[in-house]
Design a protein around this motif. Sequence first.
Motif, PDB file in Angstrom:
ATOM      1  N   ILE A   3      40.195  53.575 -19.223  1.00  0.00           N
ATOM      2  CA  ILE A   3      40.950  52.203 -18.863  1.00  0.00           C
ATOM      3  C   ILE A   3      42.431  52.596 -18.092  1.00  0.00           C
ATOM      4  CG2 ILE A   3      39.594  51.133 -20.574  1.00  0.00           C
ATOM      5  CD1 ILE A   3      41.596  51.649 -22.471  1.00  0.00           C
ATOM      6  N   ALA A   4      42.975  54.144 -18.402  1.00  0.00           N
ATOM      7  CA  ALA A   4      44.362  53.874 -17.775  1.00  0.00           C
ATOM      8  C   ALA A   4      44.116  55.182 -17.425  1.00  0.00           C
ATOM      9  CB  ALA A   4      44.996  53.452 -18.047  1.00  0.00           C
ATOM     10  N   ILE A   5      45.094  55.696 -16.603  1.00  0.00           N
ATOM     11  CA  ILE A   5      45.237  56.774 -16.701  1.00  0.00           C
ATOM     12  C   ILE A   5      47.260  57.145 -15.795  1.00  0.00           C
ATOM     13  CG2 ILE A   5      43.866  57.785 -14.954  1.00  0.00           C
ATOM     14  CD1 ILE A   5      44.995  58.083 -12.674  1.00  0.00           C
ATOM     15  N   GLY A   6      48.105  57.237 -16.070  1.00  0.00           N
ATOM     16  CA  GLY A   6      49.099  58.213 -15.885  1.00  0.00           C
ATOM     17  C   GLY A   6      49.456  60.432 -15.775  1.00  0.00           C
ATOM     18  N   SER A   7      50.940  59.697 -14.753  1.00  0.00           N
ATOM     19  CA  SER A   7      51.636  61.183 -14.513  1.00  0.00           C
ATOM     20  C   SER A   7      52.414  60.859 -14.152  1.00  0.00           C
ATOM     21  CB  SER A   7      50.863  62.166 -13.210  1.00  0.00           C
ATOM     22  OG  SER A   7      50.358  60.822 -12.223  1.00  0.00           O
ATOM     23  N   ASP A   8      53.540  62.437 -14.802  1.00  0.00           N
ATOM     24  CA  ASP A   8      55.146  62.891 -14.369  1.00  0.00           C
ATOM     25  C   ASP A   8      55.063  64.088 -14.320  1.00  0.00           C
ATOM     26  OD1 ASP A   8      57.315  61.093 -14.325  1.00  0.00           O
ATOM     27  OD2 ASP A   8      58.022  62.541 -15.793  1.00  0.00           O
ATOM     28  N   VAL A  64      50.046  52.572 -19.678  1.00  0.00           N
ATOM     29  CA  VAL A  64      49.977  51.268 -20.305  1.00  0.00           C
ATOM     30  C   VAL A  64      50.634  50.159 -19.228  1.00  0.00           C
ATOM     31  CG1 VAL A  64      49.872  51.804 -22.536  1.00  0.00           C
ATOM     32  CG2 VAL A  64      52.246  51.633 -21.769  1.00  0.00           C
ATOM     33  N   GLY A  65      50.746  50.689 -18.269  1.00  0.00           N
ATOM     34  CA  GLY A  65      51.887  49.761 -17.542  1.00  0.00           C
ATOM     35  C   GLY A  65      52.987  48.892 -17.739  1.00  0.00           C
ATOM     36  N   THR A  66      53.579  49.285 -18.471  1.00  0.00           N
ATOM     37  CA  THR A  66      55.324  48.516 -18.641  1.00  0.00           C
ATOM     38  C   THR A  66      56.268  49.609 -18.744  1.00  0.00           C
ATOM     39  OG1 THR A  66      54.960  49.910 -21.012  1.00  0.00           O
ATOM     40  CG2 THR A  66      54.355  47.317 -21.030  1.00  0.00           C
ATOM     41  N   GLY A  67      56.278  51.234 -18.238  1.00  0.00           N
ATOM     42  CA  GLY A  67      57.437  51.438 -18.101  1.00  0.00           C
ATOM     43  C   GLY A  67      58.269  51.539 -19.676  1.00  0.00           C
ATOM     44  N   PHE A  68      59.184  51.409 -19.676  1.00  0.00           N
ATOM     45  CA  PHE A  68      60.429  51.934 -20.794  1.00  0.00           C
ATOM     46  C   PHE A  68      60.564  49.937 -20.633  1.00  0.00           C
ATOM     47  CE2 PHE A  68      59.596  55.930 -20.335  1.00  0.00           C
ATOM     48  CZ  PHE A  68      59.244  56.772 -21.390  1.00  0.00           C
ATOM     49  N   LYS A  69      59.900  49.024 -21.006  1.00  0.00           N
ATOM     50  CA  LYS A  69      60.626  47.723 -21.496  1.00  0.00           C
ATOM     51  C   LYS A  69      59.115  47.211 -22.079  1.00  0.00           C
ATOM     52  CE  LYS A  69      58.336  46.601 -16.870  1.00  0.00           C
ATOM     53  NZ  LYS A  69      59.180  46.076 -15.192  1.00  0.00           N
ATOM     54  N   ALA A  70      59.232  46.118 -22.155  1.00  0.00           N
ATOM     55  CA  ALA A  70      58.107  44.819 -22.933  1.00  0.00           C
ATOM     56  C   ALA A  70      58.287  45.805 -24.607  1.00  0.00           C
ATOM     57  CB  ALA A  70      57.091  44.962 -22.273  1.00  0.00           C
ATOM     58  N   GLY A  71      59.063  45.907 -24.807  1.00  0.00           N
ATOM     59  CA  GLY A  71      58.878  46.880 -26.367  1.00  0.00           C
ATOM     60  C   GLY A  71      58.368  48.052 -26.599  1.00  0.00           C
TER      61      GLY A  71
END
Length: 133
Positions: A3-8, A64-71
Amino acid sequence: MIIAIGSDLCNIERIAQSLDRYGDRFLQRVFTAAEQAKAAKRPFTRAGTLAKRFAAKEAFSKAVGTGFKAGVFMKDIGVVNAPSGAPTLALTGGAAERLRAITPPGHEAVVHLTLTDDHPWAQAFVVIEARPV
């Protein structure tokens, strides 16, 4: 299903400079107690250990599509090791809530994490899987 992927990708020297400049204030703001303890056990690779964990936090926030915002805060995302030794994430607060929000009904979320570093770079990939309950 995925349902989601992310990398850094994180520069280890940048983390070392933040440690030198801000010290404990930086550690307390960004890293969990468990992450700080793990890094303290690795004095020669402390910055690299923390850089991988920093990258994991960024990768999850992207997934999760928020970055470090939205709590969603950095300390809500902690890198821990499963009994097998594999890294995974322990989520609290807004990070755990956001994961619940993107998980389809009738499924449980499983977070997969991989970390690597090759000075001066640290990298993390997060894959979030939804498994039927």
